[in-house]
Scaffold this motif. Structure first.
Motif, short mmCIF file in Angstrom:
data_model
loop_
_atom_site.label_atom_id
_atom_site.label_comp_id
_atom_site.label_asym_id
_atom_site.label_seq_id
_atom_site.Cartn_x
_atom_site.Cartn_y
_atom_site.Cartn_z
N PHE A 1 0.17 41.78 -11.04
CA PHE A 1 -0.61 41.31 -9.90
C PHE A 1 -1.29 42.50 -9.24
CE2 PHE A 1 2.98 38.31 -10.33
CZ PHE A 1 2.27 37.15 -10.54
N PRO A 2 -2.39 42.99 -9.85
CA PRO A 2 -3.08 44.17 -9.30
C PRO A 2 -3.70 43.85 -7.94
CG PRO A 2 -4.35 43.19 -11.08
CD PRO A 2 -3.05 42.45 -11.03
N PRO A 3 -3.97 44.88 -7.15
CA PRO A 3 -4.52 44.66 -5.80
C PRO A 3 -5.89 43.97 -5.82
CG PRO A 3 -4.32 47.02 -6.28
CD PRO A 3 -3.73 46.29 -7.42
N THR A 4 -6.56 44.01 -6.95
CA THR A 4 -7.89 43.40 -7.04
C THR A 4 -7.83 41.89 -7.28
OG1 THR A 4 -7.94 43.91 -9.40
CG2 THR A 4 -8.96 45.51 -7.89
N GLU A 5 -6.64 41.36 -7.56
CA GLU A 5 -6.51 39.93 -7.85
C GLU A 5 -5.47 39.26 -6.94
OE1 GLU A 5 -6.07 39.00 -12.02
OE2 GLU A 5 -7.00 40.91 -12.57
N PRO A 6 -5.73 39.20 -5.64
CA PRO A 6 -4.73 38.60 -4.75
C PRO A 6 -4.57 37.09 -4.95
CG PRO A 6 -6.73 39.13 -3.54
CD PRO A 6 -6.89 39.70 -4.92
N LEU A 7 -5.62 36.40 -5.37
CA LEU A 7 -5.53 34.96 -5.55
C LEU A 7 -4.55 34.59 -6.66
CD1 LEU A 7 -6.60 32.23 -4.60
CD2 LEU A 7 -8.42 32.45 -6.29
N LYS A 8 -4.45 35.44 -7.65
CA LYS A 8 -3.52 35.21 -8.76
C LYS A 8 -2.09 35.11 -8.24
CE LYS A 8 -2.52 37.45 -13.21
NZ LYS A 8 -2.84 38.62 -14.04
N PHE A 9 -1.70 36.05 -7.39
CA PHE A 9 -0.34 35.99 -6.85
C PHE A 9 -0.19 34.87 -5.83
CE2 PHE A 9 2.94 37.03 -3.75
CZ PHE A 9 4.03 37.10 -4.59
N THR A 10 -1.19 34.66 -5.01
CA THR A 10 -1.12 33.61 -3.99
C THR A 10 -0.87 32.25 -4.64
OG1 THR A 10 -2.66 34.85 -2.60
CG2 THR A 10 -2.35 32.53 -2.08
N THR A 11 -1.56 31.98 -5.72
CA THR A 11 -1.40 30.70 -6.41
C THR A 11 0.00 30.55 -6.99
OG1 THR A 11 -3.74 30.76 -6.98
CG2 THR A 11 -2.38 29.24 -8.21
N ALA A 12 0.46 31.59 -7.71
CA ALA A 12 1.80 31.54 -8.31
C ALA A 12 2.88 31.48 -7.22
CB ALA A 12 2.01 32.74 -9.21
N HIS A 13 2.68 32.22 -6.15
CA HIS A 13 3.66 32.26 -5.05
C HIS A 13 3.77 30.90 -4.38
CE1 HIS A 13 4.69 33.18 -0.75
NE2 HIS A 13 5.69 33.77 -1.38
N ARG A 14 2.65 30.22 -4.22
CA ARG A 14 2.64 28.92 -3.56
C ARG A 14 3.49 27.90 -4.32
NH1 ARG A 14 -3.02 26.07 -2.63
NH2 ARG A 14 -3.31 27.82 -1.23
N VAL A 15 3.46 27.95 -5.64
CA VAL A 15 4.18 26.97 -6.45
C VAL A 15 5.61 27.42 -6.76
CG1 VAL A 15 4.20 25.76 -8.66
CG2 VAL A 15 2.07 26.02 -7.41
N PHE A 16 5.78 28.68 -7.17
CA PHE A 16 7.08 29.14 -7.65
C PHE A 16 7.89 29.92 -6.62
CE2 PHE A 16 4.52 28.73 -11.53
CZ PHE A 16 5.33 27.85 -12.23
N GLY A 17 7.24 30.56 -5.67
CA GLY A 17 7.95 31.41 -4.71
C GLY A 17 8.14 32.81 -5.27
N ALA A 18 8.09 33.80 -4.40
CA ALA A 18 8.16 35.19 -4.82
C ALA A 18 9.49 35.52 -5.47
CB ALA A 18 7.92 36.11 -3.63
N SER A 19 10.59 35.05 -4.91
CA SER A 19 11.89 35.40 -5.47
C SER A 19 12.06 34.81 -6.87
CB SER A 19 13.02 34.93 -4.55
OG SER A 19 12.97 33.52 -4.41
N ASN A 20 11.56 33.62 -7.12
CA ASN A 20 11.64 33.04 -8.47
C ASN A 20 10.77 33.81 -9.45
OD1 ASN A 20 13.49 31.00 -7.96
ND2 ASN A 20 11.90 29.60 -7.26
#
Length: 181
Positions: free
Chosen positions: A41-60
């Motif tokens: 999840f490079p700093p240039t692609e915040p949407l990539k992490f936001t999408t995955a985080h919304r569904v799976f959660g950061a800890s998962n």
């Protein structure tokens, strides 16, 4: 006594400040050197992490990545992001809904292809019947005209194309009509 110390050491280079990875930036935490999320999840692609985080959660996400060998983590992140996007579009079925839709399209296209192939076979059979009919008519006309010369009917091409300047759509004054519409 005055000491003359020579500070001839090279000036220290300014500290390199690395941007935190998109995950740490969104989670508002310090991005450590061995951050498990940083390579994916490079700093240039915040949407990539936001999408995955919304569904799976950061800890998962972190737990999933830590359980996998490093050579499989990039594919796992791609799959998580894809599934997360699918879940956002279709919360009930996610990727399974997209797969089902694509399988339905494949089935419909296979049926359409089978119909087109059957139509092609039908047209080929009609063409063969037409050629047989033309040959039988040629044979009848040659038998009827055998005492007198009736023209050059040595071949199928001669019958159709040696018309002595007549229009190609007419055979001996009769228009060609299609057998099918």
């Amino acid at each position: 006594m005055e000491s003359c110390e020579n500070n001839s050491s090279p000036p220290s280079s300014p500290p390199i400040i690395l941007s935190p990875c998109a995950a740490c930036k969104i989670l508002r935490r310090r991005c450590v050197e061995k951050c498990v999320l940083a390579p994916y999840f490079p700093p240039t692609e915040p949407l990539k992490f936001t999408t995955a985080h919304r569904v799976f959660g950061a800890s998962n996400i972190i737990k999933f990545l830590q359980e996998l060998p490093e050579n499989q983590r990039a594919d796992a992140v791609s799959s998580m992001v894809y599934e997360a996007n699918a879940r956002i579009r279709d919360p009930v079925y996610g990727c399974a809904g997209a797969i089902c839709q694509l399988q339905k399209q494949v089935t419909e296209l296979q049926a359409q292809l089978a119909r087109a192939q059957a139509e092609l076979v039908n047209m080929q059979a009609q063409q063969a019947n037409l050629i047989t009919l033309v040959y039988s008519e040629m044979a009848k006309s040659q038998q009827q005209c055998s005492p007198q010369p009736c023209g050059n009917f040595d071949s199928f091409e001669a019958f159709f194309f040696d018309q002595g300047g007549q229009d190609e759509d007419f055979i001996h004054g009769y228009p060609l009509e299609p057998l099918w519409t």
